[in-house]
Design a protein around this motif. Structure first.
Motif, PDB file in Angstrom:
ATOM      1  N   ILE A  26      -8.165  17.743   8.374  1.00 46.98           N
ATOM      2  CA  ILE A  26      -9.588  18.011   8.429  1.00 46.98           C
ATOM      3  C   ILE A  26      -9.639  19.638   6.861  1.00 46.98           C
ATOM      4  CG2 ILE A  26     -11.292  18.918   9.804  1.00 46.98           C
ATOM      5  CD1 ILE A  26     -10.372  16.214  10.565  1.00 46.98           C
ATOM      6  N   PHE A  27      -8.971  20.217   7.162  1.00 49.65           N
ATOM      7  CA  PHE A  27      -8.752  21.466   6.497  1.00 49.65           C
ATOM      8  C   PHE A  27      -8.707  21.339   4.971  1.00 49.65           C
ATOM      9  CE2 PHE A  27      -9.196  23.878  10.374  1.00 49.65           C
ATOM     10  CZ  PHE A  27     -10.248  25.286   9.900  1.00 49.65           C
ATOM     11  N   SER A  28      -8.053  20.447   4.700  1.00 47.58           N
ATOM     12  CA  SER A  28      -7.914  19.732   3.196  1.00 47.58           C
ATOM     13  C   SER A  28      -8.972  19.014   3.040  1.00 47.58           C
ATOM     14  CB  SER A  28      -6.785  19.335   2.861  1.00 47.58           C
ATOM     15  OG  SER A  28      -7.179  17.960   3.396  1.00 47.58           O
ATOM     16  N   LYS A  29      -9.365  18.778   3.799  1.00 42.86           N
ATOM     17  CA  LYS A  29     -10.486  16.911   3.364  1.00 42.86           C
ATOM     18  C   LYS A  29     -11.442  17.510   2.892  1.00 42.86           C
ATOM     19  CE  LYS A  29     -12.422  12.851   3.046  1.00 42.86           C
ATOM     20  NZ  LYS A  29     -11.389  12.549   1.588  1.00 42.86           N
ATOM     21  N   MET A  30     -11.961  18.860   3.424  1.00 43.49           N
ATOM     22  CA  MET A  30     -13.343  19.931   3.493  1.00 43.49           C
ATOM     23  C   MET A  30     -12.876  20.662   2.568  1.00 43.49           C
ATOM     24  SD  MET A  30     -15.097  18.501   6.576  1.00 43.49           S
ATOM     25  CE  MET A  30     -15.875  20.207   6.619  1.00 43.49           C
ATOM     26  N   ALA A  31     -11.771  21.566   2.156  1.00 44.12           N
ATOM     27  CA  ALA A  31     -11.400  22.222   0.985  1.00 44.12           C
ATOM     28  C   ALA A  31     -12.197  21.446  -0.339  1.00 44.12           C
ATOM     29  CB  ALA A  31     -10.408  22.664   1.132  1.00 44.12           C
ATOM     30  N   MET A  32     -11.316  19.677  -0.470  1.00 47.49           N
ATOM     31  CA  MET A  32     -11.774  19.092  -1.521  1.00 47.49           C
ATOM     32  C   MET A  32     -12.521  17.973  -1.962  1.00 47.49           C
ATOM     33  SD  MET A  32      -7.399  17.097  -2.054  1.00 47.49           S
ATOM     34  CE  MET A  32      -7.675  16.803  -0.553  1.00 47.49           C
ATOM     35  N   LYS A  33     -13.693  19.019  -1.276  1.00 47.98           N
ATOM     36  CA  LYS A  33     -15.171  18.173  -0.996  1.00 47.98           C
ATOM     37  C   LYS A  33     -15.432  18.508  -3.221  1.00 47.98           C
ATOM     38  CE  LYS A  33     -16.674  16.716   3.056  1.00 47.98           C
ATOM     39  NZ  LYS A  33     -18.349  17.038   5.026  1.00 47.98           N
ATOM     40  N   ASN A  34     -15.711  19.213  -3.239  1.00 51.05           N
ATOM     41  CA  ASN A  34     -16.475  19.708  -4.145  1.00 51.05           C
ATOM     42  C   ASN A  34     -15.356  20.740  -5.052  1.00 51.05           C
ATOM     43  OD1 ASN A  34     -19.167  19.785  -3.012  1.00 51.05           O
ATOM     44  ND2 ASN A  34     -18.820  21.603  -1.730  1.00 51.05           N
ATOM     45  N   ILE A  35     -14.285  20.685  -5.285  1.00 53.02           N
ATOM     46  CA  ILE A  35     -12.887  20.459  -6.284  1.00 53.02           C
ATOM     47  C   ILE A  35     -12.114  19.414  -6.237  1.00 53.02           C
ATOM     48  CG2 ILE A  35     -13.732  23.402  -5.480  1.00 53.02           C
ATOM     49  CD1 ILE A  35     -11.194  23.544  -4.573  1.00 53.02           C
ATOM     50  N   ASN A  36     -11.441  20.188  -6.966  1.00 49.10           N
ATOM     51  CA  ASN A  36     -10.658  19.087  -7.394  1.00 49.10           C
ATOM     52  C   ASN A  36      -9.461  18.935  -7.656  1.00 49.10           C
ATOM     53  OD1 ASN A  36      -9.818  20.297  -9.380  1.00 49.10           O
ATOM     54  ND2 ASN A  36     -10.337  20.003 -11.531  1.00 49.10           N
ATOM     55  N   LEU A  37      -8.610  18.126  -7.104  1.00 44.95           N
ATOM     56  CA  LEU A  37      -7.071  18.332  -6.615  1.00 44.95           C
ATOM     57  C   LEU A  37      -5.976  19.287  -7.523  1.00 44.95           C
ATOM     58  CD1 LEU A  37      -5.230  17.031  -4.595  1.00 44.95           C
ATOM     59  CD2 LEU A  37      -4.504  14.947  -6.414  1.00 44.95           C
ATOM     60  N   ALA A  38      -6.000  19.157  -8.870  1.00 47.13           N
ATOM     61  CA  ALA A  38      -5.730  20.385  -9.045  1.00 47.13           C
ATOM     62  C   ALA A  38      -5.691  21.837  -9.235  1.00 47.13           C
ATOM     63  CB  ALA A  38      -5.414  20.036 -10.771  1.00 47.13           C
ATOM     64  N   SER A  39      -7.279  22.351  -8.560  1.00 48.28           N
ATOM     65  CA  SER A  39      -7.929  23.767  -8.653  1.00 48.28           C
ATOM     66  C   SER A  39      -7.109  23.619  -7.058  1.00 48.28           C
ATOM     67  CB  SER A  39      -9.224  23.349  -8.098  1.00 48.28           C
ATOM     68  OG  SER A  39     -10.010  22.950  -9.823  1.00 48.28           O
ATOM     69  N   PHE A  40      -7.304  22.673  -5.833  1.00 44.36           N
ATOM     70  CA  PHE A  40      -7.467  22.568  -4.349  1.00 44.36           C
ATOM     71  C   PHE A  40      -5.369  23.185  -4.699  1.00 44.36           C
ATOM     72  CE2 PHE A  40      -5.105  19.965  -1.192  1.00 44.36           C
ATOM     73  CZ  PHE A  40      -5.481  21.134   0.128  1.00 44.36           C
ATOM     74  N   GLY A  41      -5.208  22.466  -5.409  1.00 47.64           N
ATOM     75  CA  GLY A  41      -3.258  22.417  -4.676  1.00 47.64           C
ATOM     76  C   GLY A  41      -2.973  23.440  -5.668  1.00 47.64           C
ATOM     77  N   LEU A  42      -3.425  24.235  -6.431  1.00 50.74           N
ATOM     78  CA  LEU A  42      -2.935  25.381  -6.860  1.00 50.74           C
ATOM     79  C   LEU A  42      -2.597  26.752  -6.215  1.00 50.74           C
ATOM     80  CD1 LEU A  42      -1.975  27.081  -9.308  1.00 50.74           C
ATOM     81  CD2 LEU A  42      -4.065  27.505 -10.034  1.00 50.74           C
ATOM     82  N   LEU A  43      -3.910  26.792  -5.303  1.00 52.59           N
ATOM     83  CA  LEU A  43      -4.797  27.754  -4.633  1.00 52.59           C
ATOM     84  C   LEU A  43      -3.893  27.438  -3.153  1.00 52.59           C
ATOM     85  CD1 LEU A  43      -6.017  30.471  -3.990  1.00 52.59           C
ATOM     86  CD2 LEU A  43      -8.556  29.536  -3.372  1.00 52.59           C
TER      87      LEU A  43
END
Length: 313
Positions: free
Chosen positions: A37-54
Motif C-alpha cells: 500500500i505505502f509503495s503504491k501510494m508513494a509512486m503515484k506522483n514520482i517515478n520508480l527510480a526516485s522511489f527506489g533510491l530513497l
C-alpha cells in the motif's frame, strides 16, 4: 513427581516459544502487507527510480545501524570463497526480483493482484530445486504447484474467456519475474544459511538494491524528485518492509520452523485486500479473487507437505 513437573515445564516453554514465533510471524506479515500500500501510494506522483533510491537508501541506514550495534558482526572477507560468491549472487538476484516487484506495484492498478502473484514464489523454489538440484518432491507438493499455477491462469480470465493481454502486461510479467528470482534467492540463501549470517544477507541485498537504483538514476540523468506525500509514504514504508518486516521474520524463525512462518505469510493478501479498499477504494474482481485463493491454497499444500516431511525426521 519431579520428572512430571520438569516435563510440564518443558511443554509450557515449547508452547510459549511457539506462540512467540507465531506472533512475530503475524507481525512480520502485517509489516510486509503495508509495503504494497505505502509503495503504491508513494509512486503515484514520482517515478520508480526516485522511489527506489530513497526507499532503499533509508532501508540501508536502518539495517546497517541494526547490524553494527545489535548483532555479532562477521566480516565479508572472513567468509569462505563459495559463500562470498553466493552472497553476491543473492544480491544480484534480489536486485532483479525486488525491482520487478515495485515495477509491478507501479503498473498494476490493484496491489492485491501483485500479492497473489508474488505468493507463487514457493512454486518456483520447487521448480528450481527439481530442475537444478534434482530434488524429488511428494505428490502433495506437486499438486500444490498445479493448484497455484491454475490460480495464476484464472486471475487472467475476463468474464468469458482467457485474456492473454492481462497475463502479458507489464504488471503481471514483473510480478512473476519477482517470484522467480525471489525463489532463486531463497534457494541460494538456504544452501549457505549456516555460513552467512542472515543479517549480512539483509545488508547485502539492501546495498545491491540501493546501488542499483542509484545507477538507474544516473542513467536517467535527472535529479530525484519527491512530493511531501511521497516522502511520508517512503519514510514509513521503508521501516515496515525492508527493515522491520525482515527483522521480525528472522526473529520468528528462532522460535518456529520456516514452514510455519511461510504458512502465516500467505495470509498477507487478506490484509492487503482490506488495506486496498480502505486506502485505494479497490477490490479484486471475481476471477482475480478466485485465482488468488487458489494460489494461496496451492502454497498451503506445499507448506503442509514440508511440515509433514520434517515431522517424519
Amino acid at each position: 513427581m519431579d520428572t512430571f513437573v520438569y516435563s510440564t515445564e518443558i511443554k509450557i516453554m515449547t508452547i510459549s516459544n511457539n506462540l512467540k514465533g507465531i506472533l512475530f510471524a503475524i507481525a512480520a506479515t502485517l509489516s510486509f502487507s503495508n509495503v504494497y500500500i505505502f509503495s503504491k501510494m508513494a509512486m503515484k506522483n514520482i517515478n520508480l527510480a526516485s522511489f527506489g533510491l530513497l526507499w532503499f537508501g533509508l532501508a540501508l541506514i536502518y539495517n546497517l545501524i541494526y547490524y553494527y550495534f545489535f548483532t555479532e558482526r562477521k566480516k565479508f572477507f572472513s567468509l569462505p570463497s563459495k559463500s562470498k560468491l553466493n552472497l553476491l549472487l543473492i544480491g544480484f538476484s534480489e536486485l532483479i526480483s525486488i525491482s520487478a516487484f515495485f515495477l509491478s506495484i507501479k503498473h498494476t492498478t490493484n496491489p492485491v493482484i501483485v500479492s497473489f502473484l508474488a505468493n507463487t514464489s514457493p512454486v518456483f523454489v520447487i521448480l528450481i530445486g527439481f530442475v537444478f538440484l534434482r530434488i524429488r518432491y511428494k505428490a502433495m507438493a506437486l499438486i500444490g504447484v498445479f493448484v497455484s499455477l491454475s490460480g495464476v491462469l484464472i486471475m487472467n480470465f475476463s468474464q468469458s474467456n482467457f485474456n492473454f493481454k492481462l497475463l502479458l502486461d507489464t504488471g503481471s510479467i514483473s510480478a512473476l519475474i519477482f517470484a522467480v528470482f525471489y525463489a532463486l534467492s531463497l534457494v541460494l540463501a538456504k544452501n549457505q544459511i549456516k555460513n552467512i549470517p542472515t543479517t549480512m544477507i539483509t545488508v547485502c541485498r539492501t546495498l545491491f538494491l540501493f546501488l542499483g537504483f542509484l545507477f538507474y538514476n544516473l542513467i536517467l540523468f535527472e535529479m530525484p524528485n519527491y512530493t511531501a506525500n511521497s516522502l511520508f509514504y517512503i519514510g514509513v514504508g521503508s521501516i515496515f518492509g525492508p527493515f522491520l518486516g525482515i527483522l521480525l521474520t528472522f526473529v520468528s524463525l528462532k522460535y518456529v520452523d520456516a514452514s510455519i512462518t511461510t504458512l502465516i505469510g500467505t495470509s498477507r493478501s487478506i490484509f492487503i485486500i482490506g488495506a486496498s479498499y480502505l486506502f485505494l477504494n479497490i477490490l479484486p474482481n471475481q476471477n482475480q479473487l478466485l485465482g488468488g485463493i487458489l494460489t494461496i491454497l496451492g502454497i498451503l499444500l506445499i507448506t503442509f507437505n514440508d511440515m509433514r516431511i520434517k515431522k517424519q525426521f
